[in-house]
Design a protein around this motif. Structure first.
Motif, PDB file in Angstrom:
ATOM      1  N   UNK A   1       0.845  -1.194   0.000  1.00  0.00           N
ATOM      2  CA  UNK A   1       0.000   0.000   0.000  1.00  0.00           C
ATOM      3  C   UNK A   1       0.880   1.243   0.000  1.00  0.00           C
ATOM      4  N   UNK A   2       0.477   2.237  -0.773  1.00  0.00           N
ATOM      5  CA  UNK A   2       1.275   3.450  -0.947  1.00  0.00           C
ATOM      6  C   UNK A   2       0.445   4.681  -0.603  1.00  0.00           C
ATOM      7  N   UNK A   3       1.004   5.599   0.175  1.00  0.00           N
ATOM      8  CA  UNK A   3       0.298   6.858   0.467  1.00  0.00           C
ATOM      9  C   UNK A   3       0.305   7.764  -0.759  1.00  0.00           C
ATOM     10  N   UNK A   4      -0.812   8.467  -0.971  1.00  0.00           N
ATOM     11  CA  UNK A   4      -0.907   9.329  -2.159  1.00  0.00           C
ATOM     12  C   UNK A   4      -1.355  10.750  -1.838  1.00  0.00           C
ATOM     13  N   UNK A   5      -1.472  11.109  -0.562  1.00  0.00           N
ATOM     14  CA  UNK A   5      -1.815  12.499  -0.274  1.00  0.00           C
ATOM     15  C   UNK A   5      -2.734  12.661   0.909  1.00  0.00           C
ATOM     16  N   UNK A   6      -3.198  13.868   1.085  1.00  0.00           N
ATOM     17  CA  UNK A   6      -4.041  14.227   2.221  1.00  0.00           C
ATOM     18  C   UNK A   6      -5.459  13.701   2.019  1.00  0.00           C
ATOM     19  N   UNK A   7      -6.281  13.865   3.065  1.00  0.00           N
ATOM     20  CA  UNK A   7      -7.602  13.250   3.106  1.00  0.00           C
ATOM     21  C   UNK A   7      -8.554  13.704   1.998  1.00  0.00           C
ATOM     22  N   UNK A   8      -8.667  15.016   1.687  1.00  0.00           N
ATOM     23  CA  UNK A   8      -9.609  15.388   0.627  1.00  0.00           C
ATOM     24  C   UNK A   8      -9.304  14.643  -0.667  1.00  0.00           C
ATOM     25  N   UNK A   9     -10.346  14.147  -1.344  1.00  0.00           N
ATOM     26  CA  UNK A   9     -10.145  13.328  -2.540  1.00  0.00           C
ATOM     27  C   UNK A   9      -9.334  14.047  -3.608  1.00  0.00           C
ATOM     28  N   UNK A  10      -9.524  15.350  -3.741  1.00  0.00           N
ATOM     29  CA  UNK A  10      -8.792  16.089  -4.774  1.00  0.00           C
ATOM     30  C   UNK A  10      -7.290  16.098  -4.508  1.00  0.00           C
ATOM     31  N   UNK A  11      -6.904  15.806  -3.256  1.00  0.00           N
ATOM     32  CA  UNK A  11      -5.492  15.780  -2.897  1.00  0.00           C
ATOM     33  C   UNK A  11      -4.956  14.358  -2.772  1.00  0.00           C
ATOM     34  N   UNK A  12      -5.759  13.374  -3.161  1.00  0.00           N
ATOM     35  CA  UNK A  12      -5.315  11.976  -3.042  1.00  0.00           C
ATOM     36  C   UNK A  12      -5.931  11.123  -4.150  1.00  0.00           C
ATOM     37  N   UNK A  13      -7.150  10.649  -3.959  1.00  0.00           N
ATOM     38  CA  UNK A  13      -7.740   9.690  -4.892  1.00  0.00           C
ATOM     39  C   UNK A  13      -8.063  10.273  -6.264  1.00  0.00           C
ATOM     40  N   UNK A  14      -8.037  11.580  -6.399  1.00  0.00           N
ATOM     41  CA  UNK A  14      -8.231  12.215  -7.707  1.00  0.00           C
ATOM     42  C   UNK A  14      -6.923  12.708  -8.313  1.00  0.00           C
TER      43      UNK A  14
END
Length: 668
Positions: free
Chosen positions: A51-64
């Protein structure tokens, strides 16, 4: 030529990520998760090989973030990326970026996503392909006068829909010409805010339509099939609540016509992979609405009636393989339902809820029941993402058996810590109209009184079980406190025996503003409870460590569970639940200690406003702090006059439920 896929990255979270990993593992693939700061200990992270971290909690800063996801894929050596649904699943730019990076996108080509991304453009394509359309206007000219003339031509009532959107945003029903201009302006504003595009289309509004969608699948060799249909007519605000397959009352001939229309739609855009063609149906007619270029949330019901794993099909197609089955070989057996268990409050217009799941029991052990979930007891429902707790899927030989299993599954579901829509879902399956398959998109509004009767007062059974729980818990505590060297001490063996004290105890409960008194008399083998309005019941039983009660109420045996979170008792019995607060006299003086001056966050969220500073004088009812969660604001107001002693957070800070926001001191 096939494309090797050995390592699969899932660019999503929650139950869909866990579900994809399950199939990938069964296929012998290495699984890779990505996660935001809020999901560092989430179930999908723990389920993956890496598993890899991709950013902060808001989706626009991670999953998007396409760049962060591709960077994680490169680090993990991923051969393919599965987008799940939501987030980037229908993002053509993401599909293009994956292919440019040499990573297979487990989904359709970017060209198909773009073709179906605009409702207007998609309907123009469908018209050319001969797919039936609702009478309407799907043109580019957005002049309000032209749109009004088109509405007149179509005939009222009409439906205004955002061309670029979904989920009910930018959607307005107009019943007469005089309402059109205002409704158009409102729909355009919503569309602009939600999608950055204020273009709309206009269609004839059907008065009792059914929402029926067809699962299609295509490979890169020119093969395309349909895996039958799903009925998704039970909706609220255009959001699906119950899905089932196959659609009730569907004849083989009509199924074949709709299936072929869906295949024609997919072929018209050069589709590859899993997709869903959505139709609106009324009477004998059916009309194309849109195509979802991804796996749907409700795909498990299709898997249930066909016996196929659609995620496995997706991975095989992404490898370049042919479809596993031809059209003639696709089974259709039995019936299936799916419901979405949400953290939301139906009595408050389905307001999403956020916070900690203190207790979670899902009905996975019941025959014919499948549960897909991305959370466990102790996890939190975040302000940043969808508040779905689980999908519950049931299968049976026919509709009645599948529905009966769903009722049993919902009765066995227990959630403490957050309000849910469980009772609302139970009410749908208990409605005679639902049993008779009298379905259309107005079902919930038409049966609102049955489905949303409002909070019920605590029943005698609930009071009895809550009282029994407290009495048995006190007995357990007394036994545990008995002297170790004297295990036969009367203090541990006889909870009703008291030196110089009568053999009864008074219990007080709160249900809203109401205070309810119960007097418990210790009698041989159990207790006699004096309930409100002169009622009396003899109760006895035993309690397990998890709060499960084996009880007899006036001789009637029953099993129940009581879960305590703080002073809140939640009683689960006979498929229903009720909550009561135990008013403990030992805590009655809390307000005199200064603890009452602590003001805490009512839910996890973001501080959007701090209206006071240290030393400010405030009056009862003054707004102090505003907390935002799930796009809803909650104002923390002063419970009394006083002086602000200190403020613990600033605008923009994230707070957990129960976090101390400020201290309010007495004015003196």
């Amino acid at each position: 030529m096939t494309r090797p896929i050995r390592t699969l990255l899932i660019a999503n979270r929650g139950e869909i990520a866990v579900r994809v990993m399950r199939t990938a593992r069964d296929m012998g693939l290495k699984t890779v998760a990505v996660y935001s700061e809020a999901d560092a200990r989430a179930l999908h992270v723990e389920s993956a090989d890496e598993a890899y971290p991709i950013g902060r909690a808001p989706a626009r800063e991670s999953y998007l973030r396409i760049d962060a996801i591709l960077d994680a894929a490169r680090k993990a050596g991923a051969d393919a990326i599965h987008p799940g649904y939501g987030f980037l699943s229908e993002n053509a730019e993401f599909a293009d970026a994956c292919e440019k990076a040499g990573i297979a996108f487990v989904g359709p080509p970017a060209s198909a996503i773009r073709a179906m991304g605009s409702k207007s453009a998609a309907k123009a394509l469908m018209e050319k392909a001969g797919v039936p359309l609702v009478p309407g206007y799907h043109g580019e000219d957005q002049d309000p006068a032209l749109l009004a003339r088109e509405a007149d031509r179509i005939g009222y009532p009409v439906l205004i829909k955002a061309s670029a959107g979904g989920g009910g945003k930018g959607m307005k029903v107009v019943r007469e010409a005089g309402e059109f201009a205002e409704a158009l302006a409102s729909a355009q504003r919503e569309a602009k805010n939600a999608f950055g595009d204020d273009r709309v289309l206009i269609e004839k509004y059907l008065t009792k339509p059914r929402h029926i969608e067809v699962q299609v699948f295509a490979d890169s060799h020119g093969n395309c099939v349909y895996l039958h249909e799903r009925d998704c007519s039970i909706q609220r605000r255009h959001q699906k609540v119950v899905e089932e397959a196959p659609a009730p009352g569907m004849s083989p001939e009509r199924r074949a016509r709709m299936g072929q229309a869906a295949v024609d739609a997919a072929k018209a855009v050069g589709y590859v992979g899993a997709g869903t063609v959505e139709f609106i149906a009324e009477g004998d007619g059916f009309f194309f609405m849109e195509m979802n270029t991804r796996l749907q949330v409700e795909h498990p019901v299709t898997e249930a009636i066909t016996g196929q794993d659609l995620v496995e099909w997706q991975i095989r197609v992404a490898r370049g393989e042919k479809l596993p089955l031809s059209q003639a070989d696709i089974p259709l057996e039995g019936h299936a339902f799916e419901v979405r268990l949400y953290a939301e409050d139906p009595d408050k217009d389905f307001l999403p809820q956020v916070g900690r799941l203190d207790h979670l029991l899902l009905p996975a052990a019941i025959p014919g029941v499948r549960v897909d979930s991305g959370v466990r007891a102790g996890d939190s429902v975040s302000i940043h993402y969808d508040p779905m707790i689980a999908k519950i899927i049931t299968y049976g030989a026919d509709r009645a058996e599948a529905a009966g299993r769903m009722s049993a599954a919902l009765a066995a579901t227990e959630v403490v810590g957050l309000p849910t829509n469980r009772a609302f879902l139970q009410a749908i399956f208990a409605t005679p109209a639902f049993a008779a398959a009298e379905l259309d998109t107005g079902f919930i509004e038409r049966h609102r009184a049955e489905l949303l009767p409002g909070p019920a007062p605590a029943s005698a059974r609930d009071l009895t079980l809550a009282s029994l729980f407290l009495l048995l818990d006190e007995a357990r505590a007394s036994a545990a406190a008995a002297e170790a060297q004297d295990p036969f001490s009367p203090w541990g063996l006889a909870p009703g025996w008291r030196l110089n004290r009568s053999a009864f105890v008074d219990l007080t409960f709160a249900a809203g503003a109401e205070r309810i008194a119960v007097r418990a008399h210790y009698v041989p083998g159990g207790f006699r409870l004096d309930l409100p309005e002169g009622a009396s019941v003899h109760v006895e039983g035993a309690m397990a460590a998890d709060g499960t009660l084996e009880a007899r109420l006036d001789g009637v045996r029953m099993r129940a569970r009581v879960v305590r979170a703080g002073q809140r008792l939640t009683v689960f019995a006979a498929g229903a639940e009720a909550s009561l607060d135990h008013v403990d006299p030992r805590l009655a003086s809390i307000e005199a200690t200064g603890t009452a001056g602590r003001l805490v966050a009512p839910m996890p969220g973001t501080i959007t406003r701090v209206a006071v500073g240290a030393g400010d004088k405030v009056r009862k009812g003054d707004a102090l702090v505003v907390v935002e969660a799930m796009k809803m604001e909650h104002t923390v107001a002063a419970p009394r006059d006083g002086i602000v002693g200190s403020v613990r957070f600033a605008v923009g800070d994230l707070v957990d439920e129960g976090a101390e926001l400020l201290i309010l001191e007495d004015a003196e």
